[in-house]
Design a protein around this motif. Sequence first.
Motif, PDB file in Angstrom:
ATOM      1  N   LEU A  97     111.622 -54.137 -68.575  1.00 52.30           N
ATOM      2  CA  LEU A  97     112.555 -53.754 -69.616  1.00 52.30           C
ATOM      3  C   LEU A  97     114.098 -54.362 -68.978  1.00 52.30           C
ATOM      4  N   ALA A  98     114.298 -53.843 -67.871  1.00 45.08           N
ATOM      5  CA  ALA A  98     115.514 -54.056 -67.175  1.00 45.08           C
ATOM      6  C   ALA A  98     115.744 -55.732 -66.815  1.00 45.08           C
ATOM      7  N   LYS A  99     114.756 -56.273 -66.433  1.00 43.17           N
ATOM      8  CA  LYS A  99     114.691 -57.645 -66.506  1.00 43.17           C
ATOM      9  C   LYS A  99     114.759 -58.491 -67.700  1.00 43.17           C
ATOM     10  N   MET A 100     114.330 -57.966 -68.775  1.00 48.93           N
ATOM     11  CA  MET A 100     114.640 -58.489 -70.050  1.00 48.93           C
ATOM     12  C   MET A 100     115.975 -58.227 -70.439  1.00 48.93           C
ATOM     13  N   ALA A 110     107.511 -55.112 -75.816  1.00 48.36           N
ATOM     14  CA  ALA A 110     108.383 -55.951 -76.554  1.00 48.36           C
ATOM     15  C   ALA A 110     109.041 -55.081 -77.611  1.00 48.36           C
ATOM     16  N   LEU A 111     108.359 -54.350 -78.315  1.00 45.02           N
ATOM     17  CA  LEU A 111     108.834 -53.336 -79.211  1.00 45.02           C
ATOM     18  C   LEU A 111     109.818 -52.500 -78.885  1.00 45.02           C
ATOM     19  N   LYS A 112     109.546 -51.769 -77.712  1.00 49.42           N
ATOM     20  CA  LYS A 112     110.494 -51.040 -76.888  1.00 49.42           C
ATOM     21  C   LYS A 112     111.837 -51.710 -76.772  1.00 49.42           C
ATOM     22  N   PHE A 113     111.804 -52.993 -76.418  1.00 49.45           N
ATOM     23  CA  PHE A 113     112.988 -53.477 -75.889  1.00 49.45           C
ATOM     24  C   PHE A 113     113.695 -53.848 -77.056  1.00 49.45           C
ATOM     25  N   ILE A 114     113.173 -54.198 -77.987  1.00 51.43           N
ATOM     26  CA  ILE A 114     113.817 -54.662 -79.251  1.00 51.43           C
ATOM     27  C   ILE A 114     114.583 -53.234 -79.951  1.00 51.43           C
ATOM     28  N   GLN A 115     113.848 -52.398 -79.986  1.00 53.72           N
ATOM     29  CA  GLN A 115     114.057 -50.986 -80.517  1.00 53.72           C
ATOM     30  C   GLN A 115     115.391 -50.452 -79.743  1.00 53.72           C
ATOM     31  N   GLU A 116     115.681 -50.653 -78.527  1.00 48.34           N
ATOM     32  CA  GLU A 116     116.648 -50.069 -77.577  1.00 48.34           C
ATOM     33  C   GLU A 116     117.755 -51.092 -77.328  1.00 48.34           C
ATOM     34  N   VAL A 170     106.032 -71.347 -69.125  1.00 51.70           N
ATOM     35  CA  VAL A 170     106.816 -72.615 -69.378  1.00 51.70           C
ATOM     36  C   VAL A 170     107.983 -72.841 -70.354  1.00 51.70           C
ATOM     37  N   TYR A 171     107.851 -71.839 -71.114  1.00 53.38           N
ATOM     38  CA  TYR A 171     109.118 -71.868 -72.128  1.00 53.38           C
ATOM     39  C   TYR A 171     110.236 -71.173 -71.580  1.00 53.38           C
ATOM     40  N   GLY A 172     110.248 -70.337 -70.851  1.00 56.96           N
ATOM     41  CA  GLY A 172     111.407 -69.714 -70.131  1.00 56.96           C
ATOM     42  C   GLY A 172     111.219 -68.686 -69.245  1.00 56.96           C
ATOM     43  N   SER A 173     112.058 -67.581 -69.560  1.00 51.81           N
ATOM     44  CA  SER A 173     111.745 -66.538 -68.334  1.00 51.81           C
ATOM     45  C   SER A 173     110.597 -65.734 -68.659  1.00 51.81           C
TER      46      SER A 173
END
Length: 850
Positions: A225-228, A256-262, A348-351
């Motif tokens: 989550l920190a990296k995202m 992903a949902l946790k990151f989007i939520q926060e 290959v698309y990104g991080s």
Amino acid sequence: MSFSSTSTSAPTPPQRKGVFRPFKATSSSSSRKSDGLALLIVAAEAATVAGEFAPFPYIKGACGTFVTLLKAVENVRRNQEDLKELCKKIKEIVDILHAQVSASGATIGARLKDVCEEFERFLQEMLVAVARMQAETEGLRGQIKGFIKSSSISAEIAGYEKRIQELILNINLITGIDMNFRTIRMESTLNAVHTMMSPAAVQVPQYTNNCPPASRIFQGREKILAKMQGYFAQDMEKQHIYVLHGLGGAGKTEIALKFIQESSCFTNIFFVDASTVETINTGFNNIAKLQSVGDLSNDAVKWLVTQHEDWLVFFDNADNPKLDLHKFLPRCNHGNIIITSRNPELRVYGSDSPVSGMEQEDAIALLLKSGAVQQITSSDEKRAADIVKVLWYLPLAIVQAGAFIAKFRVLDHYLDLYAQNHKRLLREKPSQSHSDYEWTVYTTWQMSFDQLSPAAAMLLQLCSFLHQEGISEDIFSRAADYDFPSFGPSETELQQPLEFLSQFQGLDGKWDAIAFLEVVTEITSFSLATFAPAEKMFSIHPLVHQWSRDILPDPEVKYCITHSIIGMSIRGIPKIYSQLASLKLLPHVDAIMQFKEFVGPDFSAAYGLLYSWARRHREAKALRISGLKRWRTLKSNNDLDTLYLIEGLGATYSKLGQLEEAEEIQVMVLGRRRTILGEDHLQTLNAMHNLAITYKNLGQPQTAKELELVVLEKRRDILGADHLDTVSALQTLAHTYRELGQFQKAEELEVVVVEKRRGILGVDHLDTLKAMHNLAVTYQELSQFEDAQGLQTEVMPKFRAILGDSHPRTILSICNLAKTYRALGKVAEAWELEALPPHKEGTSVSQAPE
């Protein structure tokens, strides 16, 4: 305390119970001056009136308090702008309440109650603060700014707004609304107000988030989550794309949902089910319709290209390796994309972040929370630690275990049940769940398995009988080159493994590395295995490894094929690589040997040879006796193949210290080979070489030396001075000279051995390193400690890297180097070495066998 009594009264037309309908504003309200604050008051009063007829009085209370606050702000004559901005933000929350109650009516039930009451308390606190400001005569603007800063009003409002949105999403999930079609719009509170006010006066804010919230029991994943967060916070002047990839059930979607939520990084958020082309098109079609830009997928993509806000498209479950996601990615240098997939190629698309098992502490917390364990004790935590370890810290497996524990209250003896019923427990879907994930651990992998080609499915199943790590291509390529020695299984017995291996051979019979890599890549594209290109090895998650064996309809057949491939592979190992190869193959042989209930073609001799290379002589002895018994039923003791097997057993007896048995066997083998093959045959010389080693171990170095001189002379004549067998004879004779105390002669031979092995095998080969080690020992005996140090400082780190710290030869090299340092007065260096991983006490420098 409620402030709803201050709201304006209104007529009471009949209403359908449970529906919150908008009303026209009263004449007194419409007569207010038309500045921005007055418009807010009109809307809030109407919302309060409408709230009187809703079945939820707490909505009316919150709206009424908002009217009171607006009127208080209106009465502040100086510097209203700061408070007006706050009121506009609060109005957005009122809009959300109105829109959702209007749309859902009684279906919202009591879910908004807590938020509305908390919202009302917040408004009351603001009322008190504004009243205090009105009483002051000086510094009003500074006080307002201080109030805003100290109370973090913006953050509070954002928090309320997010919580309301989460509740709305929960309602959507409960009522079964398709998340790709659901739209959350924050419209103006009253249709009447829309009619009364011009478009310039009333802005209609839009915010779309059709992502469900993260699981209520989400735990950990802080590093990802920190990296995202760090990645999406960057101003890269290009599109942000982040890929979460890993095994099914590892928790990619929940992260992903946790990151989007926060996260506060995004404006509009769009959820797209990326399972198939059809579901992606459906998702984008809905975005196009939602934004009124068309009704086709391409319309939505084009629209996103034109929108320079921080929108986010979340592609969930993009697992199909045949799906080209590129054509659905908006071609622009702005916007944000998150992708979850089992296919690591999408990185290959990104991080990216590979998603696997959880940290132990988080895994324990997840199990106890999902297991509804109350008043957690240290004993509970210990049992949970044991359980999550067995489940290899896989989130889905942990949640399933937790659901079972919660249902039957079996934390104390869950592991006993798991040991007997793991297939059932990993297949069983909980009746109560914490997320929308529909699959169990085993069913989610089965879906991936069903998409594999026959060759990939077979390879995965065969590997389920090997160790889960260190599976290399050369295991299979060597087996494909099997040359059928006379004392091994026949071609008919090996028909099935040969048919499997033929899929990776060209028309010329040569190994096709690309064909094998394609099959491995097919397996890794579903994260059923991971591949390490540098080591050219792949590994399988332990639970997947177990599952792939559990689903076998014909386990004995698959076992026999795997068992045969390993036996064929051992026979294909070049002699010069025998010991190094044994280190790599040994875990796989150990794994195969566990399945004693299955019987395959007889590869006892091959397995015994491998155990002998690995210095596990007891296992080697048992296998060699077993293989010899079988062979003797077919051949006589004078058969050359029988003599080969007997010779191997004699060498094993020698290694085990059963020297009299070894001598008896080796004398017999030497005599029969002399009779059958003659004095100068290489097999006769091999028998003589082995007997010499046994004599030396029996304390008869002079007798051993006489045989070794004969072997060395004849091998030079037959094979040449640079043949590895000749070099081996040199090393054996040098060791005997050292046993006899003739260190100068030993040094002369060992210098030649080191030189030749470096030239033939290379400086990092184990046999080269052993020769250098032995020469260093001889230098020590000759008190040439500087020479010894030069060799030992080169050899010891390489032994540690290749063999590991606990290998006897590594330990011996550390002890010998420490002794050399002490002899040179380098006490500190000796102490440093002796502080390395435990070494055997009393290890002698004379222990340096070939």
